[in-house]
Each structure stands twice: as structure tokens, then as C-alpha cells.
Design a protein around this motif. Sequence first.
Motif: not given
Length: 279
Positions: A51, A54-57, A60, A69, A72
Motif C-alpha cells: 500500500l 502504490c502511487s495509483t490507488g 486498498s 483494482d 488503476r
Amino acid sequence: MKGFVNRIIENSFIDGPGNRMAIFMQGCNMACLYCHNPETQRMCTLCKKCLEVCSTGALSIEEGRIKYDRKRCIGCDKCLEVCLNFSSPKYFEIESDELVKLILKNEIFLDGITFSGGECTLQTDFIVDVVKKVKNNSSLTAFIDTNGLINDENLNKLISCVDGFMLDVKAVDDYIHRALTGVSNELVLKNLNILAKTDLLYEVRYVLVEGYNDSIEEIKKLAELLKELNDYTRLVLIPFRPLGVKTHFRNMPSFNRVKYDIICEEVYKILKERLIKKD
């Protein structure tokens, strides 16, 4: 029935004969120092390091586990690099019927399916369920890519329903096998003998790691064993490459090409065209 899958490659020409859907299962019962798919070895422990990078979200937490996801994700794989547990936040749970539906959707393009890993046979019941349903609805073949560390019950279940095995032998010598994988090869060699006497042992794969399992004498022992056991199983000799490796082996250079060719020359004298070289 549910299974844990690391990833699915819908078209592969290196995971068995013809064009195959390769299904990489999550989890392994070895800890090979030169593993090229280390993110398949263990289940997630929710350490949350992925987490943080991860720069793009794309990652989660939801209901006590990492949610991934795909839309993303930019494929940077930083989450895999930082995982200290040899796992991945990207593996997913899938129902056998859902996987069967995906396989049959692609049937027209495929010669078969191959279960790999990780060590796919840890999820034998899931594999058997999928294979039986696929075979009831298609002419696709089913192959197993395994490290050979399979108990008798699971081996018999698989022998009864699949069309071929690809067996990764890490070392012939038990001491070297323990050094490379952390476990004995006694069961592996037992299963090699069992499978070789059926018509199901498509090939044996052997990764050459310099200074460990690359003595010509040991490799010739394996070649002689295969020659004695049957007249069809291929021996695929694979030179080590550090791509994807996470242990200190990541700094080891690729296997010496001259030495590789010398080894292949000696093995060819024993197995002839049953030797498969990897460039």
C-alpha cells in the motif's frame, strides 16, 4: 469450489504443447533460492508494505484483505518488489465454474490448459473440479506443471484426469536439493519414477544453477534415469537467469553459455532428440 490464482495467461506457447491457457496458482511448498515467480510462494499476511508504494490507488484494504483494482494498476510491480513474504496483493479467489467459463470462452484458440504456480498441486481438488468440467464440455487437454512434491492421494487424483505432467527437478543429489529448496527430493524422485512409467510425463525441466546443481555427473545421472524409465519423456535444460529472483541469487550472473553447451553435448549422447535446449 474456490481456488486462489496468481494470474492467468490466456495464450502461452511455453507451458506445454501448442497454445495453452496457463493458470498460475498461489502458494508453494518449496522455497527455491532461484525462484523466478517468488510472488506466487505465499499467501498475503497483510503487512501493508504494498500500500505504501502504490502511487495509483490500485491497492486498498477491504474486509480485512488487500483489494486490487486492475483498472488503476499501471504494472510497475513495485508492490511485488517490496513484499517480504514472497506474495502478491494481486492474486485472487475464483470459483471453479467461473474459471471453466473463461476457459471455454477461449476454447477455439486453445489446444489445452496448464496449471502452474507456485505449486498448483496444493490445490488439487480445485484443479480436478475444473479439469473434469472442461473435459465434459470440450476436447482441450489439461497439463500440470509441478515441483513433484505431491502426496499419493493428490497424485492419484491428478493421474486419473489430466493428460500430462511437466516435472521440475531441482537437483538429483538430496543435499543439493535441500540447499536450493529447503526440502528433500525423496518424494520428488519417487513421483518421477511413478509418472515416467505412465504415458503422462511429458517433460522434466531442470534449471542449471552454477556451483549448485550443474555438475555434468549429476545431470547425466538424471538423463540416464529418464532413458531407463521410458522412451518418450523430454529433458529440458534451462540455464539460470536472475530475472525475477528476490534472494541473493538476484546478483548471480546468467549461466555460462559455454558450460551450458558442453553439458548439453554430454546429455545429447544419452537422450538424443529427447534433449530440449533453451536459448
